[in-house]
Design an enzyme around this catalytic site. Structure first.
Site, PDB file in Angstrom:
ATOM      1  N   HIS A  65       0.852  -1.193   0.000  1.00 40.83           N
ATOM      2  CA  HIS A  65       0.000   0.000   0.000  1.00 40.83           C
ATOM      3  C   HIS A  65       0.885   1.239   0.000  1.00 40.83           C
ATOM      4  O   HIS A  65       2.062   1.180   0.338  1.00 40.83           O
ATOM      5  CB  HIS A  65      -0.930   0.027   1.212  1.00 40.83           C
ATOM      6  CG  HIS A  65      -0.208   0.177   2.523  1.00 40.83           C
ATOM      7  ND1 HIS A  65       0.475  -0.859   3.136  1.00 40.83           N
ATOM      8  CD2 HIS A  65      -0.046   1.256   3.343  1.00 40.83           C
ATOM      9  CE1 HIS A  65       1.017  -0.431   4.263  1.00 40.83           C
ATOM     10  NE2 HIS A  65       0.724   0.855   4.417  1.00 40.83           N
TER      11      HIS A  65
ATOM     12  N   CYS B 199      15.645  20.295 -15.264  1.00 36.56           N
ATOM     13  CA  CYS B 199      15.907  20.071 -16.692  1.00 36.56           C
ATOM     14  C   CYS B 199      17.408  20.086 -16.964  1.00 36.56           C
ATOM     15  O   CYS B 199      17.924  19.275 -17.750  1.00 36.56           O
ATOM     16  CB  CYS B 199      15.213  21.141 -17.536  1.00 36.56           C
ATOM     17  SG  CYS B 199      13.407  21.026 -17.543  1.00 36.56           S
TER      18      CYS B 199
ATOM     19  N   PHE C 232      25.632  12.557  13.931  1.00 41.29           N
ATOM     20  CA  PHE C 232      26.269  13.543  13.052  1.00 41.29           C
ATOM     21  C   PHE C 232      25.255  14.134  12.076  1.00 41.29           C
ATOM     22  O   PHE C 232      25.214  15.347  11.865  1.00 41.29           O
ATOM     23  CB  PHE C 232      27.427  12.897  12.290  1.00 41.29           C
ATOM     24  CG  PHE C 232      28.084  13.832  11.310  1.00 41.29           C
ATOM     25  CD1 PHE C 232      28.979  14.802  11.747  1.00 41.29           C
ATOM     26  CD2 PHE C 232      27.785  13.770   9.959  1.00 41.29           C
ATOM     27  CE1 PHE C 232      29.575  15.686  10.846  1.00 41.29           C
ATOM     28  CE2 PHE C 232      28.376  14.645   9.045  1.00 41.29           C
ATOM     29  CZ  PHE C 232      29.267  15.603   9.498  1.00 41.29           C
TER      30      PHE C 232
END
Length: 332
Positions: free
Chosen positions: A165, A198, A307
């Site tokens: 799901h 792009c 960290f």
């Protein structure tokens, strides 16, 4: 020594292990152990979920009965509820609003043991179609500003049920992580008059090191500034700000690329837990020149520790160039 890499969209830094990188066999294998009991998402148990919102069904079958292949239901234990008003308020410096939103479950198959990558392309297309149709429906509610679609697969990725799901949450505000991506994309567009995503696609095509697979409409690659080992992005080649605006041909093409990418991750990494998130523009924006919707897939191979929490940096044990090579070469 690791290599520091900076995300060109939001400015986040990561540390990539280029000296002693980990391969697929170096990560700890996770046993997918689940609680036993009756599954509310299996066919025949429709009465165990709230009434369905939408479904892909066989002809002449009734709602909330067997005969479906994809089913959308409200989350039985929602993070936010659709009823009510926002009721914004404040106490001193703290802002609050009522927990209004929508929280839905997309049950991807009636088969308890068929993961998304195991389904055929037409059924994955139907899942994607339900993602889009739910976005278009919830978009009509002016209280909602953003819709997040995501999948948690495996216990360490946050899945509480084994049955395949994914989830959708509609929010009355735009999340901070989304705002950071929108702002970084807008800054890049303002400076260069081009979409950064792009440009990333073009650079990945030129360098070819990090591409997992490519079709006429989509490209899948391990991003240069991966936060996680074997992280993969799926990005449409045609610029588009809104995921829910894709047409039927794009749904079919995306289903094929999503299936192959998930299968490659499953086979190379011995079926790891993972999260995937659909990154898309907020609902109120007509169509973003600077933002480009995409899917991010993040296998859960390592743990985020002190960290990372303390700095916002991520330590990546496998360079994306190496990860993409493993994924690209696997034969399905």
């Amino acid at each position: 020594m690791g290599e520091l890499r900076r995300d060109p969209v939001i400015g986040r830094w990561v540390i990539t292990n280029v000296e002693r990188p980990m391969g697929p066999g170096d990560f700890e294998r996770e046993a997918h152990e689940w609680k036993k009991g009756e599954c509310p998402f299996c066919s025949g148990n429709e009465g165990l979920t709230p009434p369905e919102i939408e479904a892909v069904r066989q002809p002449h079958t009734k709602p909330n009965t067997p005969g479906w292949s994809v089913r959308v239901v409200p989350n039985k234990f929602p993070a936010l509820r659709i009823e009510g008003d926002l009721e914004r308020s404040g106490v001193g410096v703290f802002d609050m609003t009522a927990g209004v939103g929508a929280h839905e479950i997309i049950i991807e198959s009636p088969d308890h043991h068929k993961e998304l990558s195991d389904l055929d392309v037409p059924q994955i297309r139907d899942v994607i179609d339900k993602y889009c149709s739910r976005c278009l429906d919830l978009k009509k509610d002016k209280r909602f500003k953003y819709i997040l679609i995501f999948k948690n697969y495996g216990p360490s990725a946050g899945a509480s049920l084994e049955h395949p799901h994914s989830q959708l949450i509609a929010l009355p505000m735009v999340p901070k992580n989304v705002m950071e991506e929108l702002s970084g994309s807008a800054d890049y567009f303002g400076f260069r008059d081009r979409c950064i995503f792009c440009d990333i696609i073009q650079q990945e095509q030129e360098e070819e090191e990090r591409i997992i697979l490519e079709t006429d409409r989509f490209i899948a690659f391990c991003p240069f500034v991966s936060r996680f080992a074997f992280e993969a992005w799926i990005v449409p080649k045609k610029h588009s700000g809104h995921f829910h605006s894709i047409d039927n041909g794009e749904k079919e093409a995306l289903a094929a690329v999503l299936k192959e990418t998930l299968l490659k991750i499953k086979n190379v990494l011995s079926d790891p837990s993972y999260n995937f998130i659909i990154h898309t523009s907020p609902l109120g924006e007509s169509g973003s020149e600077s933002y480009h919707w995409h899917i991010e897939i993040m296998p859960k191979l390592t743990r985020v520790a002190g960290f990372e929490w303390g700095t916002g940096f991520y330590i990546v044990p496998t360079p994306p160039e190496l990860a993409a090579g493993y994924l690209r070469k696997i034969k399905l």
